[in-house]
Design a protein around this motif. Structure first.
Motif, mmCIF file in Angstrom:
data_model
loop_
_atom_site.group_PDB
_atom_site.id
_atom_site.type_symbol
_atom_site.label_atom_id
_atom_site.label_comp_id
_atom_site.label_asym_id
_atom_site.label_seq_id
_atom_site.Cartn_x
_atom_site.Cartn_y
_atom_site.Cartn_z
ATOM 1 N N VAL A 1 43.866 -38.327 1.055
ATOM 2 C CA VAL A 1 44.690 -38.377 2.256
ATOM 3 C C VAL A 1 44.561 -39.774 2.848
ATOM 4 C CG1 VAL A 1 42.871 -37.421 3.752
ATOM 5 C CG2 VAL A 1 45.271 -37.227 4.441
ATOM 6 N N VAL A 2 45.679 -40.307 3.328
ATOM 7 C CA VAL A 2 45.732 -41.641 3.927
ATOM 8 C C VAL A 2 46.487 -41.527 5.245
ATOM 9 C CG1 VAL A 2 46.602 -44.005 3.686
ATOM 10 C CG2 VAL A 2 45.704 -42.783 1.687
ATOM 11 N N GLY A 3 45.970 -42.176 6.269
ATOM 12 C CA GLY A 3 46.652 -42.183 7.556
ATOM 13 C C GLY A 3 46.145 -43.307 8.424
ATOM 14 N N LEU B 1 49.212 -37.108 1.691
ATOM 15 C CA LEU B 1 48.188 -36.129 1.337
ATOM 16 C C LEU B 1 48.663 -35.488 0.044
ATOM 17 C CD1 LEU B 1 46.353 -33.569 3.564
ATOM 18 C CD2 LEU B 1 47.069 -33.017 1.249
ATOM 19 N N ALA B 2 47.846 -35.586 -0.994
ATOM 20 C CA ALA B 2 48.233 -35.007 -2.279
ATOM 21 C C ALA B 2 46.988 -34.608 -3.058
ATOM 22 C CB ALA B 2 49.065 -35.994 -3.091
ATOM 23 N N VAL B 3 47.148 -33.550 -3.850
ATOM 24 C CA VAL B 3 46.076 -33.035 -4.698
ATOM 25 C C VAL B 3 46.643 -32.868 -6.101
ATOM 26 C CG1 VAL B 3 44.531 -31.060 -5.095
ATOM 27 C CG2 VAL B 3 44.967 -31.852 -2.756
ATOM 28 N N ASP B 4 45.850 -33.233 -7.097
ATOM 29 C CA ASP B 4 46.228 -33.052 -8.496
ATOM 30 C C ASP B 4 46.651 -31.598 -8.706
ATOM 31 O OD1 ASP B 4 45.865 -32.287 -11.320
ATOM 32 O OD2 ASP B 4 45.018 -34.290 -11.582
ATOM 33 N N HIS B 5 47.727 -31.397 -9.448
ATOM 34 C CA HIS B 5 48.281 -30.046 -9.623
ATOM 35 C C HIS B 5 47.264 -29.055 -10.202
ATOM 36 C CE1 HIS B 5 48.881 -31.566 -13.725
ATOM 37 N NE2 HIS B 5 48.962 -30.296 -14.092
ATOM 38 N N ASP C 1 40.778 -29.057 3.065
ATOM 39 C CA ASP C 1 39.555 -29.818 3.357
ATOM 40 C C ASP C 1 39.880 -31.271 3.689
ATOM 41 O OD1 ASP C 1 38.045 -27.535 2.907
ATOM 42 O OD2 ASP C 1 37.355 -28.169 0.913
ATOM 43 N N LEU C 2 40.803 -31.865 2.942
ATOM 44 C CA LEU C 2 41.204 -33.248 3.216
ATOM 45 C C LEU C 2 41.873 -33.363 4.580
ATOM 46 C CD1 LEU C 2 42.542 -34.171 -0.323
ATOM 47 C CD2 LEU C 2 40.654 -35.342 0.861
ATOM 48 N N LEU C 3 42.754 -32.419 4.893
ATOM 49 C CA LEU C 3 43.436 -32.421 6.178
ATOM 50 C C LEU C 3 42.424 -32.301 7.316
ATOM 51 C CD1 LEU C 3 46.196 -32.454 7.617
ATOM 52 C CD2 LEU C 3 46.238 -29.955 7.367
ATOM 53 N N GLN C 4 41.497 -31.364 7.188
ATOM 54 C CA GLN C 4 40.466 -31.173 8.205
ATOM 55 C C GLN C 4 39.616 -32.436 8.363
ATOM 56 O OE1 GLN C 4 39.851 -28.262 10.177
ATOM 57 N NE2 GLN C 4 38.658 -29.768 11.282
ATOM 58 N N GLN D 1 58.310 -29.928 -0.315
ATOM 59 C CA GLN D 1 56.908 -30.316 -0.364
ATOM 60 C C GLN D 1 56.042 -29.259 0.320
ATOM 61 O OE1 GLN D 1 57.287 -34.313 1.262
ATOM 62 N NE2 GLN D 1 56.998 -35.180 -0.770
ATOM 63 N N ALA D 2 55.607 -29.504 1.562
ATOM 64 C CA ALA D 2 54.546 -28.657 2.118
ATOM 65 C C ALA D 2 54.704 -28.248 3.576
ATOM 66 C CB ALA D 2 53.224 -29.383 1.928
ATOM 67 N N PRO D 3 55.904 -27.985 4.093
ATOM 68 C CA PRO D 3 55.964 -27.607 5.511
ATOM 69 C C PRO D 3 55.142 -26.356 5.828
ATOM 70 C CG PRO D 3 58.100 -27.277 4.458
ATOM 71 C CD PRO D 3 57.239 -28.012 3.490
ATOM 72 N N HIS D 4 55.150 -25.363 4.941
ATOM 73 C CA HIS D 4 54.407 -24.129 5.205
ATOM 74 C C HIS D 4 52.901 -24.359 5.154
ATOM 75 C CE1 HIS D 4 58.094 -22.015 5.526
ATOM 76 N NE2 HIS D 4 58.444 -22.256 4.273
ATOM 77 N N PHE D 5 52.454 -25.248 4.277
ATOM 78 C CA PHE D 5 51.035 -25.607 4.221
ATOM 79 C C PHE D 5 50.594 -26.140 5.577
ATOM 80 C CE2 PHE D 5 48.050 -29.162 3.845
ATOM 81 C CZ PHE D 5 46.931 -28.524 3.325
ATOM 82 N N TYR D 6 51.342 -27.098 6.121
ATOM 83 C CA TYR D 6 50.953 -27.697 7.396
ATOM 84 C C TYR D 6 51.042 -26.697 8.542
ATOM 85 C CZ TYR D 6 50.884 -32.121 4.905
ATOM 86 O OH TYR D 6 50.586 -33.117 4.019
#
Length: 144
Positions: A52-54, A66-70, A80-83, A105-110
Motif C-alpha cells: 500500500v502506498v499513500g 493498494l494491491a495484493v498478489d492474486h 492488514d495493509l489498509l489497517q 476493482q474494490a469498492p465493496h472491500f473498502y
C-alpha cells in the motif's frame, strides 16, 4: 503570451510559489503543506505479496495504491495493509482517509472497512463502469 509544455519536475517549483502566495493572502492561518509519505510492503518469507502506498497532508490520508498478489487475495492481507497505513497516518495526525477505486476493482472491500462513497463518475473509462471517490473518518472509526 504563449503556452508551452513543461516537465512536472521543472514546473512544480515554478508554480508552487504562486499558490503559496495566494494561500498566504487568505488569512486562514493554514498549517504548512508538509507531505508525509507511507509505503508498506507485505512479504511471505522473502516473497513480495502486496503493498500500500499513500501520502498525507493537513490531516488527510490519500491512499494511492493498494494491491495484493492474486494468489494471496482473500486471506486478509489487503485488510492488514489498509489497517497498517491508517494506523501510521493516525499516529501522524490523520483525521480522514480518502481514495478512488473503480467499479471492477474494490469498492465493496473498502466499504467493508468503513469507507463511504462521496462521489461517482459514471461511464469512465468505458460505458457501464464507474469511478468512485471514497472516504473514511479515522478519528471515530474502528476496524470491522
Amino acid at each position: 503570451m504563449h503556452i508551452q509544455e513543461l516537465s512536472v519536475d521543472d514546473h512544480i517549483p515554478q508554480i508552487k510559489p504562486f499558490m503559496d502566495q495566494f494561500n498566504s493572502n487568505q488569512e486562514l492561518a493554514l498549517p504548512p503543506y508538509d507531505r508525509v509519505h507511507f509505503s508498506l510492503a507485505a512479504y511471505e518469507g522473502e516473497q513480495y505479496i502486496g503493498g500500500v502506498v499513500g501520502s498525507m497532508v493537513w490531516g488527510l490520508l490519500y491512499i494511492q495504491l493498494l494491491a495484493v498478489d492474486h494468489v494471496y487475495r482473500g486471506k486478509g492481507i489487503g485488510a492488514d495493509l489498509l489497517q497498517a497505513i491508517e494506523d501510521q497516518a493516525r499516529q501522524q495526525g490523520a483525521k480522514v482517509s480518502e481514495l478512488t477505486t473503480m467499479s471492477w476493482q474494490a469498492p465493496h472491500f473498502y466499504m467493508k472497512y468503513g469507507y463511504t462513497i462521496f462521489g461517482e463518475i459514471h461511464d469512465i473509462p468505458i460505458e457501464g463502469q464507474t469511478k468512485y471517490y471514497m472516504k473514511k473518518n479515522l478519528l471515530s472509526s474502528t476496524q470491522s
